[in-house]
Design a protein around this motif. Structure first.
Motif, PDB file in Angstrom:
ATOM      1  N   SER A   1      56.149  17.920  -4.242  1.00 15.00           N
ATOM      2  CA  SER A   1      56.292  16.728  -3.388  1.00 15.00           C
ATOM      3  C   SER A   1      55.241  16.674  -2.289  1.00 15.00           C
ATOM      4  CB  SER A   1      57.688  16.696  -2.763  1.00 15.00           C
ATOM      5  OG  SER A   1      57.865  17.785  -1.880  1.00 15.00           O
TER       6      SER A   1
ATOM      7  N   SER B   1      57.096   0.810   1.177  1.00 17.12           N
ATOM      8  CA  SER B   1      57.639   2.173   1.235  1.00 17.12           C
ATOM      9  C   SER B   1      56.568   3.237   1.061  1.00 17.12           C
ATOM     10  CB  SER B   1      58.709   2.352   0.153  1.00 17.12           C
ATOM     11  OG  SER B   1      58.139   2.231  -1.145  1.00 17.12           O
TER      12      SER B   1
ATOM     13  N   SER C   1      62.827  17.915   0.531  1.00 15.73           N
ATOM     14  CA  SER C   1      63.921  18.766   0.984  1.00 15.73           C
ATOM     15  C   SER C   1      64.177  19.857  -0.052  1.00 15.73           C
ATOM     16  CB  SER C   1      65.200  17.943   1.192  1.00 15.73           C
ATOM     17  OG  SER C   1      65.597  17.327  -0.012  1.00 15.73           O
TER      18      SER C   1
ATOM     19  N   ALA D   1      60.362   9.183   3.983  1.00 19.05           N
ATOM     20  CA  ALA D   1      61.723   8.642   4.010  1.00 19.05           C
ATOM     21  C   ALA D   1      61.718   7.119   4.112  1.00 19.05           C
ATOM     22  CB  ALA D   1      62.500   9.239   5.177  1.00 19.05           C
ATOM     23  N   HIS D   2      62.728   6.487   3.519  1.00 19.56           N
ATOM     24  CA  HIS D   2      62.860   5.030   3.580  1.00 19.56           C
ATOM     25  C   HIS D   2      63.471   4.647   4.934  1.00 19.56           C
ATOM     26  CE1 HIS D   2      61.783   5.119  -0.535  1.00 19.56           C
ATOM     27  NE2 HIS D   2      62.947   5.491  -1.000  1.00 19.56           N
TER      28      HIS D   2
ATOM     29  N   GLU E   1      59.575  16.290   5.465  1.00 19.03           N
ATOM     30  CA  GLU E   1      60.426  15.485   4.584  1.00 19.03           C
ATOM     31  C   GLU E   1      60.752  14.124   5.170  1.00 19.03           C
ATOM     32  OE1 GLU E   1      63.179  18.293   6.876  1.00 19.03           O
ATOM     33  OE2 GLU E   1      61.238  18.413   5.838  1.00 19.03           O
ATOM     34  N   GLU E   2      60.489  13.908   6.469  1.00 21.84           N
ATOM     35  CA  GLU E   2      60.743  12.612   7.087  1.00 21.84           C
ATOM     36  C   GLU E   2      59.615  11.617   6.834  1.00 21.84           C
ATOM     37  OE1 GLU E   2      63.430  13.843  10.974  1.00 21.84           O
ATOM     38  OE2 GLU E   2      61.254  13.989  11.116  1.00 21.84           O
TER      39      GLU E   2
ATOM     40  N   GLY F   1      55.601   4.851   4.175  1.00 19.43           N
ATOM     41  CA  GLY F   1      56.514   5.816   4.761  1.00 19.43           C
ATOM     42  C   GLY F   1      56.575   5.753   6.276  1.00 19.43           C
ATOM     43  N   TRP F   2      56.323   6.890   6.895  1.00 16.08           N
ATOM     44  CA  TRP F   2      56.346   7.019   8.353  1.00 16.08           C
ATOM     45  C   TRP F   2      55.422   6.014   9.026  1.00 16.08           C
ATOM     46  CZ3 TRP F   2      52.448  10.165  11.223  1.00 16.08           C
ATOM     47  CH2 TRP F   2      52.736  10.264  12.591  1.00 16.08           C
TER      48      TRP F   2
ATOM     49  N   PHE G   1      64.357   6.753  -3.077  1.00 22.61           N
ATOM     50  CA  PHE G   1      64.634   8.177  -3.034  1.00 22.61           C
ATOM     51  C   PHE G   1      66.104   8.382  -2.687  1.00 22.61           C
ATOM     52  CE2 PHE G   1      60.051   8.462  -1.410  1.00 22.61           C
ATOM     53  CZ  PHE G   1      59.543   8.619  -2.687  1.00 22.61           C
TER      54      PHE G   1
ATOM     55  N   GLU H   1      67.526  11.252  -2.576  1.00 23.06           N
ATOM     56  CA  GLU H   1      67.546  12.459  -1.765  1.00 23.06           C
ATOM     57  C   GLU H   1      66.206  12.566  -1.048  1.00 23.06           C
ATOM     58  OE1 GLU H   1      68.263  15.510  -4.607  1.00 23.06           O
ATOM     59  OE2 GLU H   1      70.415  15.104  -4.735  1.00 23.06           O
ATOM     60  N   PRO H   2      66.182  13.181   0.134  1.00 17.59           N
ATOM     61  CA  PRO H   2      64.916  13.296   0.876  1.00 17.59           C
ATOM     62  C   PRO H   2      63.850  13.997   0.045  1.00 17.59           C
ATOM     63  CG  PRO H   2      66.767  13.907   2.264  1.00 17.59           C
ATOM     64  CD  PRO H   2      67.304  13.764   0.870  1.00 17.59           C
TER      65      PRO H   2
END
Length: 404
Positions: free
Chosen positions: A75, A110, A142, A184-185, A180-181, A113-114, A136, A138-139
Motif C-alpha cells: 500500500s 479521492s 493499516s 482515507a476518504h 494510513e490517513e 486523499g489528504w 476503501f 478498511e484504512p
C-alpha cells in the motif's frame, strides 16, 4: 444557490464520472467552478461549469514514472504515488489558481486523499469526496506497520512519503497525518459511483457513503458508428477495449486476431486514438472492425460479451447494460474490480502473464454459451440502475448542504 469548487485528478477514469454530477448541479442552479487541466476543457465546459486550469503534463498517467499505472505490491507504493505524484503537484497549483475566490463547498477526487482535506481546510469549507473506484472499506495501509523485518525498499518508501508529507504540512500549516490517513476518504459525504451490492464489504461503510451507480451520460464528442452494419454481418458481437492508458499493446491485439479471427461473429476493437495499428494492417481478420475511438455507451448496448482491462468505469458501464465480461486486469485497482465481478458471477478473469489464443477463445466461448454470466451481469446491472445516478447524487449533496 451555492458556489461549488470541483477539483478532480486529470485522468479519464476520474474526470468522466464527475461530468454527469456537474451537469446536474448546474441544471439545479448551482454555480460550478471546475479546476482541472487544459486537456479536459471541451467536456468540462459542455457540462456548464467554468473551467480554471493549472499546468500539468498531458498524458502524465501514461508516461510519468511516479504516476503511470503499476502493480502495487504494498500500500505504501500507492500512497507515495498520491503524495509525490498528485498532492505535491496539484494542491499548490489549485490553491494558486483559485486565490482570493470564495466557495460554499468542495467536491474533490479521492485520488487526492489528504490533499482534499488541505483544500477544504485552507478554504474553510465542507467537502465531498468523489470516489471513482471502490471505496476503501478498511484504512489503506493499516496493519502494515514497519519493523526491522521489513525490507529496505519499503522502509525507504515510507520515509520518502512522510518527508514530502511533513514538508506539505509545514507549507500549508496543517497537521501531519499518519501514513494510513493520507489515502482515507475524507469529507462530510463520500460519493461512490457504484451500488452497495457491487461494493465489496459495503457493510463496513457508514451512511456518509452515498452509492449512486455509474455516471451514465452521453459523450458529446463521440464519433458515429453504424450499428446496423453489425446486424447485417453476424448475430453476435464481441467488443474489445483496454482503456485509455494501456491500450497500445499490439501483441495483445495480434492474439485477439488469432483467437477470434475465424469465428462467425463481429469483433469490434477500440484501439485508442494514439495507437498505431499500421504494423498489423495486413493481418486484420475480416470479422474485425477496428476504430481508434468508439462511443462505448452506445457500443455496449449492442454487445454480447465485453473483453476489457476491468477498469472501474468500463466495467460499471458494461454491467449497467447487462453485458458479461472477459477480464484481463493489468494494474492499479483493476484486479480488485475483476475479482468482484468474478465473485458475483458476471465474468471470467484471465492472467495477463499467461495469455494465449486458446485461452482467450475458451473464455469467450464459456461466457457466450453459459447463460449464468448474463444473469449475474443483469443482477449487478439492476443494482446500478436502481442506485439513482448523477441526479440522485446532485440532490443528496444539495440537500445536505442546504441543511448545514
Amino acid at each position: 444557490m451555492a458556489r461549488v469548487l470541483v477539483v478532480i485528478t486529470p485522468a479519464e477514469g476520474h474526470v468522466n464520472p464527475s461530468l454527469g454530477l456537474v451537469t446536474q448541479l448546474r441544471n439545479n442552479g448551482e454555480e460550478v467552478v471546475y479546476v482541472c487541466t487544459e486537456e479536459y476543457r471541451s467536456r468540462i465546459e459542455q457540462s456548464g461549469a467554468q473551467l480554471i486550469t493549472y499546468p500539468f503534463p498531458q498524458d502524465a498517467f501514461s508516461h510519468d514514472p511516479v504516476l503511470k499505472p503499476q502493480e502495487y505490491k504494498h500500500s505504501y507504493q500507492f500512497i507515495y504515488m498520491m503524495v509525490g505524484g498528485i498532492i505535491r503537484r496539484v494542491i499548490p497549483a489549485v490553491l494558486r489558481a483559485i486565490e482570493h475566490q470564495k466557495f460554499d463547498y468542495l467536491i474533490f477526487d479521492s485520488l487526492m486523499g489528504w490533499g482534499g482535506t488541505i483544500l477544504a481546510e485552507k478554504l474553510g469549507i465542507p467537502a465531498v469526496c468523489s470516489i471513482a473506484s471502490f471505496a476503501f472499506a478498511e484504512p489503506l495501509g493499516s496493519g502494515q506497520d514497519l519493523n526491522e523485518k521489513d525490507d529496505a525498499d519499503t522502509m525507504e518508501l515510507y520515509e520518502a512519503t512522510m518527508k514530502i508529507t511533513r514538508e506539505l504540512a509545514q507549507e500549508f500549516q496543517v497537521n501531519i497525518p499518519a501514513m494510513e490517513e493520507i489515502p482515507a476518504h475524507a469529507g462530510r459525504l463520500k460519493l461512490v459511483y457504484t451500488s452497495r451490492y457491487f461494493q465489496p464489504q459495503a457493510e463496513k461503510l457508514d451512511d456518509s457513503f452515498i452509492f449512486t451507480g455509474p455516471s451514465i451520460i452521453p459523450r458529446q464528442d463521440a464519433p458515429t458508428f453504424s450499428f446496423e452494419l453489425l446486424l447485417e454481418r453476424y448475430p453476435q458481437t464481441v467488443y474489445i477495449a483496454m482503456g485509455t492508458i494501456l491500450n497500445k499493446n499490439l501483441d495483445f491485439y495480434q492474439l485477439c486476431f488469432e483467437a477470434f479471427g475465424d469465428l462467425p461473429m463481429n469483433v469490434v476493437l477500440s484501439s485508442g486514438r494514439y495507437t498505431d495499428m499500421e504494423p498489423l494492417a495486413d493481418r486484420i481478420p475480416s470479422n474485425f472492425i477496428i476504430k481508434p475511438y468508439i462511443a462505448q455507451l452506445d457500443m455496449l448496448q449492442h454487445t454480447d460479451v465485453f473483453i476489457t482491462h476491468a477498469g472501474m468505469n468500463s466495467t460499471s458501464e458494461a454491467l449497467y447494460y447487462n453485458v458479461p465480461l472477459v477480464m484481463i486486469p493489468l494494474t492499479s485497482d483493476q484486479p480488485l474490480v475483476a475479482n468482484r465481478v468474478e465473485e458475483l458471477g458476471a465474468g471470467i478473469t484471465l492472467d495477463k502473464h499467461n495469455l494465449s489464443p486458446t485461452g482467450l477463445r475458451e473464455a469467450l466461448a464459456e461466457v457466450l454459451s453459459n447463460p449464468y454470466y448474463k444473469q449475474q451481469a443483469y443482477l449487478i446491472g439492476e443494482s446500478l440502475r436502481q442506485a439513482g445516478g448523477y441526479k440522485r447524487a446532485a440532490d443528496m449533496i444539495m440537500n445536505h448542504f442546504a441543511k448545514v
